[in-house]
Design an enzyme around this catalytic site. Structure first.
Site, PDB file in Angstrom:
ATOM      1  N   GLY A  81      15.332 -30.275  30.224  1.00 48.29           N
ATOM      2  CA  GLY A  81      16.288 -31.448  30.689  1.00 48.29           C
ATOM      3  C   GLY A  81      15.327 -32.620  30.851  1.00 48.29           C
ATOM      4  O   GLY A  81      14.251 -32.897  30.621  1.00 48.29           O
ATOM      5  N   GLN A  83      14.576 -34.426  33.482  1.00 48.26           N
ATOM      6  CA  GLN A  83      13.300 -34.205  34.505  1.00 48.26           C
ATOM      7  C   GLN A  83      12.824 -32.884  34.402  1.00 48.26           C
ATOM      8  O   GLN A  83      12.336 -32.375  35.478  1.00 48.26           O
ATOM      9  CB  GLN A  83      14.119 -34.485  35.862  1.00 48.26           C
ATOM     10  CG  GLN A  83      14.319 -36.006  36.184  1.00 48.26           C
ATOM     11  CD  GLN A  83      13.015 -36.665  36.085  1.00 48.26           C
ATOM     12  OE1 GLN A  83      12.024 -36.136  36.629  1.00 48.26           O
ATOM     13  NE2 GLN A  83      13.152 -38.050  35.763  1.00 48.26           N
ATOM     14  N   SER A  84      12.462 -32.402  33.160  1.00 46.66           N
ATOM     15  CA  SER A  84      11.830 -31.128  32.964  1.00 46.66           C
ATOM     16  C   SER A  84      10.262 -31.016  33.438  1.00 46.66           C
ATOM     17  O   SER A  84       9.586 -31.933  33.020  1.00 46.66           O
ATOM     18  CB  SER A  84      11.930 -30.697  31.642  1.00 46.66           C
ATOM     19  OG  SER A  84      11.040 -29.730  31.417  1.00 46.66           O
ATOM     20  N   ASN A  85      10.189 -30.170  34.461  1.00 45.00           N
ATOM     21  CA  ASN A  85       8.517 -30.043  34.669  1.00 45.00           C
ATOM     22  C   ASN A  85       7.644 -29.442  33.697  1.00 45.00           C
ATOM     23  O   ASN A  85       6.686 -29.574  33.505  1.00 45.00           O
ATOM     24  CB  ASN A  85       8.766 -29.182  35.928  1.00 45.00           C
ATOM     25  CG  ASN A  85       9.078 -29.860  37.182  1.00 45.00           C
ATOM     26  OD1 ASN A  85       8.747 -30.956  37.621  1.00 45.00           O
ATOM     27  ND2 ASN A  85      10.023 -29.419  37.854  1.00 45.00           N
ATOM     28  N   ALA A  87       8.137 -29.760  30.546  1.00 47.25           N
ATOM     29  CA  ALA A  87       7.981 -30.661  29.427  1.00 47.25           C
ATOM     30  C   ALA A  87       6.809 -31.486  29.730  1.00 47.25           C
ATOM     31  O   ALA A  87       5.847 -31.822  29.169  1.00 47.25           O
ATOM     32  CB  ALA A  87       9.217 -31.686  29.359  1.00 47.25           C
TER      33      ALA A  87
END
Ligand SMILES: Cc1ncc(COP(=O)(O)O)c(C=O)c1O
Length: 342
Positions: A81, A83-85, A87
Site C-alpha cells: 500500500g 504507506q507500506s512499511n 516497501a
C-alpha cells in the site's frame, strides 16, 4: 537437528544485528493501575533495529533478499500500500545490499491527503533510493509489477518479485527464527509468556511465529493476534494455511488447524488503515507512559485489543503477556490528522 540449524539451509542476508530486547513496560503498568488486572506487560522490541527505521519486515527481508541474491537477481520489485512499511524496509534492505529497488504502491486505504500520499513511509522510500510507482485507485498492482519485471528482463537484468507484505513461505522464516529467539529469551528471563500479542495483516508474522512454536514444542494458540486487514474468519483460515506451508517448507510433519490459532476481529473497525478511537488512545497511552511509538495501522490496533481483552477478562488476570512491537512509526506522520484530534 537444532532449531537454528533448521534455518541454516535457506539463503539469508543479515540485516538485524542480534536478538531484539524484551523489556517490561512498568511505567505503563503503573499508569493502567487497576485496569491491568495484575497482568505483567512485556514488549519484544522488533521496532528496535538499526536499518531503515526497523520493524518486523526486516526479519522477512533477511530471507527474501537472501533468496533474491541466490537467484542472481539485481532488482527487487516490492508491492504494498502507499504507506507500506514492507516497501520502506525493502528499499532500505536493497540500499544496504546493493540491489536496485522498485516499489509498486497501491491505493489500499481511502486517504488522499498530501501527508498520506507523500509523507511517512513514502518519503523514506525515496530517501532510500527506491524508484516509487504510486498507482491510481483501482489500478492492478500485480499486473503493473509483472509488466515492470518483463521490462527489466528485456533490459538484460533480473527482477525478484516481493509480493504483499513479504509473507511468502520464505519470508515467514524470519518469524520462525523470532519464535526460537523468544523461547531462548524467556528461558533466560525465567518467564513463560502466557500470551504473545501481535497484529495480523498479511499473516506472515503470525504464520512464522506459529510454525516456530510448533517446532519448539509450544502451543501456538498462546499467540493472540488482532486482524487489521481481513475479516476474522478469512484471516484465520489464511493464517492456518500459511502456517502449514511454512511447516512443510521446514520439512516438518506437524500441521495446525483453525482451533490451534487465535485471531480476534474486534479491532478491525472500518477496515485496513482506518483509524479507530481505541487505536488513537492506545498510541497515546504507550507514548505517554513509556516514550515508545506504536503505529496507527498495526501495533496501535493490536495494543488496543490487548487493553480491551485485559479489561473484559479474555486475557486472564495475573498472567504474563508479551506484546510484539512491530515498528511502523513512520506511518504516524501520515496519520497526523487522525492523531492530532486526541
Ligand atoms: C508495523 C507492522 N506491524 C505488523 C504487520 C503485520 O505483519 P504481517 O503482514 O506479517 O501480518 C505489518 C505488516 O505490514 C507492519 O508493517
Amino acid at each position: 537437528m537444532s532449531q537454528p540449524d533448521l534455518l541454516s539451509r535457506f539463503p539469508r542476508v543479515r540485516l538485524i544485528a542480534g536478538p531484539t530486547p524484551i523489556q517490561r513496560l512498568d511505567r505503563l503498568e503503573q499508569l493502567l493501575g487497576d485496569r491491568r488486572a495484575g497482568v505483567s506487560i512485556w514488549a519484544k522490541r522488533d521496532d528496535f533495529m538499526e536499518l531503515g527505521g526497523g520493524g518486523n519486515k526486516l526479519r522477512k527481508l533477511e530471507f527474501l533478499v537472501g533468496q533474491a541474491k541466490s537467484e542472481g537477481c539485481d532488482t527487487v520489485i516490492a508491492i504494498g500500500g502507499v504507506q507500506s512499511n514492507f516497501a520502506r524496509l525493502a528499499a532500505a534492505a536493497c540500499a544496504k545490499t546493493g540491489l536496485a529497488c522498485e516499489l509498486v504502491l497501491a491505493q489500499m486505504v481511502p486517504r488522499d491527503s498530501s501527508i498520506y500520499q507523500g509523507n511517512g513511509n513514502v518519503l523514506l522510500d525515496r530517501l532510500f533510493g527506491a524508484r516509487v510507482h504510486i498507482l491510481a485507485k483501482g489500478e492492478d498492482a500485480s499486473k503493473f509489477a509483472t509488466d515492470r519485471a518483463s521490462e527489466i528482463t528485456a533490459a538484460g537484468r533480473k527482477a525478484f518479485m516481493a509480493t504483499l507484505g513479504g509473507s511468502t513461505p520464505t519470508g515467514c522464516l524470519g518469524y520462525v527464527d523470532c519464535a526460537f529467539e523468544i523461547a531462548l529469551q524467556s528461558a533466560e528471563l525465567g518467564l513463560d509468556f502466557d500470551q504473545i500479542i501481535i497484529p495480523n495483516g498479511s499473516g506472515g508474522m503470525h504464520a512464522g511465529l506459529a510454525a516456530g512454536m510448533v517446532v519448539a514444542g509450544k502451543d501456538p494458540s498462546r499467540i493472540r493476534a488482532y486482524t487489521v486487514l481481513s475479516a476474522e474468519n478469512a484471516s484465520l483460515l489464511a493464517t492456518v494455511d500459511k502456517t502449514n506451508v511454512v511447516l512443510a517448507l521446514l520439512s516438518k510433519s506437524e500441521r495446525v488447524g483453525p482451533k490451534d490459532l487465535e485471531i480476534s476481529g474486534t479491532q478491525l473497525g472500518d477496515g485496513y488503515g482506518a483509524p479507530t478511537p481505541d487505536m488513537v488512545e492506545a498510541v497515546a497511552i504507550v507514548g505517554r507512559s513509556e516514550g515508545l511509538l506504536l503505529d496507527p495501522v498495526y501495533g496501535g490496533k493490536a495494543f488496543a485489543g490487548l487493553l480491551s481483552d485485559i479489561q473484559n477478562g479474555t486475557i486472564s488476570p495475573g498472567t504474563n503477556v508479551l506484546f510484539v512491537m512491530t515498528g511502523g512509526s513512520p506511518g504516524l506522520y501520515a496519520y497526523a490528522d487522525a492523531l492530532n484530534s486526541n
